[in-house]
Enzyme design. Structure first.
Site, PDB file in Angstrom:
ATOM      1  N   CYS A 115       0.838  -1.200   0.000  1.00 17.42           N
ATOM      2  CA  CYS A 115       0.000   0.000   0.000  1.00 17.42           C
ATOM      3  C   CYS A 115       0.872   1.248   0.000  1.00 17.42           C
ATOM      4  O   CYS A 115       1.932   1.278   0.627  1.00 17.42           O
ATOM      5  CB  CYS A 115      -0.914   0.030   1.228  1.00 17.42           C
ATOM      6  SG  CYS A 115      -2.211  -1.234   1.219  1.00 17.42           S
ATOM      7  N   GLU A 154      -8.857 -14.007 -27.573  1.00 14.33           N
ATOM      8  CA  GLU A 154      -7.915 -14.060 -26.451  1.00 14.33           C
ATOM      9  C   GLU A 154      -6.726 -14.904 -26.876  1.00 14.33           C
ATOM     10  O   GLU A 154      -6.871 -15.863 -27.634  1.00 14.33           O
ATOM     11  CB  GLU A 154      -8.627 -14.677 -25.241  1.00 14.33           C
ATOM     12  CG  GLU A 154      -7.764 -15.085 -24.081  1.00 14.33           C
ATOM     13  CD  GLU A 154      -7.032 -13.923 -23.446  1.00 14.33           C
ATOM     14  OE1 GLU A 154      -5.807 -14.062 -23.271  1.00 14.33           O
ATOM     15  OE2 GLU A 154      -7.668 -12.909 -23.139  1.00 14.33           O
ATOM     16  N   ASP A 177     -10.450  -5.048 -23.138  1.00 13.19           N
ATOM     17  CA  ASP A 177      -9.874  -4.914 -21.791  1.00 13.19           C
ATOM     18  C   ASP A 177      -8.464  -5.481 -21.826  1.00 13.19           C
ATOM     19  O   ASP A 177      -8.203  -6.593 -21.375  1.00 13.19           O
ATOM     20  CB  ASP A 177     -10.742  -5.662 -20.781  1.00 13.19           C
ATOM     21  CG  ASP A 177     -10.238  -5.513 -19.354  1.00 13.19           C
ATOM     22  OD1 ASP A 177      -9.351  -4.673 -19.113  1.00 13.19           O
ATOM     23  OD2 ASP A 177     -10.717  -6.247 -18.468  1.00 13.19           O
ATOM     24  N   CYS A 210      -6.678  -0.707 -16.963  1.00 11.57           N
ATOM     25  CA  CYS A 210      -6.094  -0.566 -15.628  1.00 11.57           C
ATOM     26  C   CYS A 210      -4.944   0.420 -15.643  1.00 11.57           C
ATOM     27  O   CYS A 210      -4.208   0.525 -14.661  1.00 11.57           O
ATOM     28  CB  CYS A 210      -5.622  -1.921 -15.099  1.00 11.57           C
ATOM     29  SG  CYS A 210      -4.353  -2.699 -16.116  1.00 11.57           S
TER      30      CYS A 210
END
Length: 413
Positions: A71, A292, A340, A366
């Protein structure tokens, strides 16, 4: 030797940035406006003390924060943290001269991450299992983690014991854990050669502890229960090591945005489809072509489709979209596309999409930087950007997901 710094702003990785002799200095675990002392090493510095804390500074949720590298932003007040993360998307778009209305960040709740990749190593004091220290190969032994699902945290002692059984090397190795509907799916990598004795020990241990599956270097050692994840109402058995979204809640949010945008489409291409988290949710209302490069992921998608009632036709194609994107001519057979890609984005595929006449496109990413690049290509190709929704599924990290929805009027023929 320590020096005093005043933090100007946060960088892309969540580190505080201060002016220093010879250029900017990156100091982790600091906030804008703070005066700190830190030990400098080139363009980075290790925090020693916060002399004048920001009003946005709060107590971190985890005892390991500041040593564990998992984190970066537990010390930042929640509203400010969410605003900063949304701003990462805004700034990435602005860098490509894209002025768009960016929605508020969809928040991520603690205790919801369903997958984790731990590092393990045998030491004289016993088995270490945890995450690496910030910018280091040193392992921080975990006692808690407020990010992960409680069942993964509760399993930490068991995972240490499993690592000890698997370990056949003095070097660090990796253990990836995914929480599935049928139990924990554990994948071990680089733990050394697995002899028959340790193989049997791992199998016995997995049965005793109720694990769904244990794999070593992608080879299934034992699979007492097929790991199962749900994509809506459809059960899918993911192959070892396959990609899954980090949290189920974020996946559902993304799928809802994509499905809503493509609701009028009757034939949809799902590019970089993985195991079918979008394809199978879209299949009740549209024919889907899933593309894919991972054959095992496509096989899992195919099994999920064949055992699910009420779906329209789903076809699959194994294809490396980085090397051989679907051409504009191929894409013109669809009235909707969702893509994606990995963090590298989908530059070449976006160029083909920009030349196509597909009316509805949903871009999931992302990485705000590569998303902005790909959106710029699509906008230059005649698409209009309807909305951008940032989604947090990597709590207290600098990473942020986003869903961008685009439209292009069809040309009359």
């Amino acid at each position: 030797m320590s020096s005093r710094f005043v933090i100007d702003r946060l960088g892309a990785q969540g580190d505080g940035i201060a002016a220093g002799e010879g250029g900017e200095v990156f100091i982790p675990f600091t906030l804008p406006g703070e005066t700190v002392t830190a030990a400098r090493l080139k363009d980075r510095a290790d925090l020693i003390a916060v002399l004048d804390p920001s009003p946005l500074r709060i107590d971190p949720a985890c005892r390991h924060f500041g040593t564990c590298g998992g984190c970066a932003l537990q010390h930042m007040q929640g509203e400010a943290y969410r605003a900063w993360k949304r701003e990462r998307v805004v700034q990435a778009l602005r860098s490509r001269k894209i002025e768009a209305e960016v929605a508020p960040l969809v928040a991520c709740e603690p205790g919801t991450r369903r997958r984790a990749a731990f590092t393990a190593r045998r030491t004289e004091a016993g088995m270490l299992l945890g995450f690496n220290r910030h910018l280091s190969t040193e392992i921080v032994a975990l006692e808690e983690c407020p990010v992960l699902l409680p069942e993964i945290v509760a399993a930490l002692p068991m995972l240490r014991a499993l690592a000890a059984l698997a370990c056949g090397t003095p070097k660090p190795f990796h253990i990836a854990v995914t929480a599935t509907a049928s139990g924990l799916d554990v994948a071990i990598h680089d733990a050394g050669r697995l002899d028959e004795r340790r193989r049997h020990q791992l199998a016995d241990f997995a049965i005793r502890e109720g694990l769904a599956r244990v794999t070593v270097d992608a080879e299934i050692v034992i699979e007492p229960k097929k790991p199962v994840v749900m994509f809506g109402d459809i059960a899918v058995q993911p192959p070892p090591g396959t990609f899954l979204q980090a949290t189920e809640a974020a996946e559902m949010t993304m799928a809802g945005l994509v499905a809503g945008h493509l609701s009028r489409a009757k034939r949809i291409a799902d590019l970089f489809s993985g195991c079918g988290s979008f394809a199978l949710r879209l299949a009740p209302k549209a024919k889907i072509h899933a593309v894919e490069s991972d054959a095992a992921a496509l096989a899992a998608l195919d099994r999920g489709f064949r055992f699910a009632p009420g779906l329209k036709r789903v076809t699959m194609e194994k294809r490396d979209l980085f090397r051989r994107p679907l051409t504009a001519k191929e894409l013109d057979g669809y009235d909707g596309v969702v893509f994606d890609p990995p963090r590298a984005g989908a530059e070449d595929q976006s160029k083909q999409l920009a030349r196509s006449q597909v009316p509805l496109v949903a871009a999931v990413s992302c990485n705000p930087v590569t998303l902005a690049r790909d959106l710029r290509i699509l906008l230059d190709g005649g698409y209009a950007l309807k909305s951008v929704v940032p989604i947090d599924q990597f709590l207290w990290s600098p990473h942020v997901e986003a869903v961008a929805l685009l439209e292009k009027p069809r040309k009359r023929r």
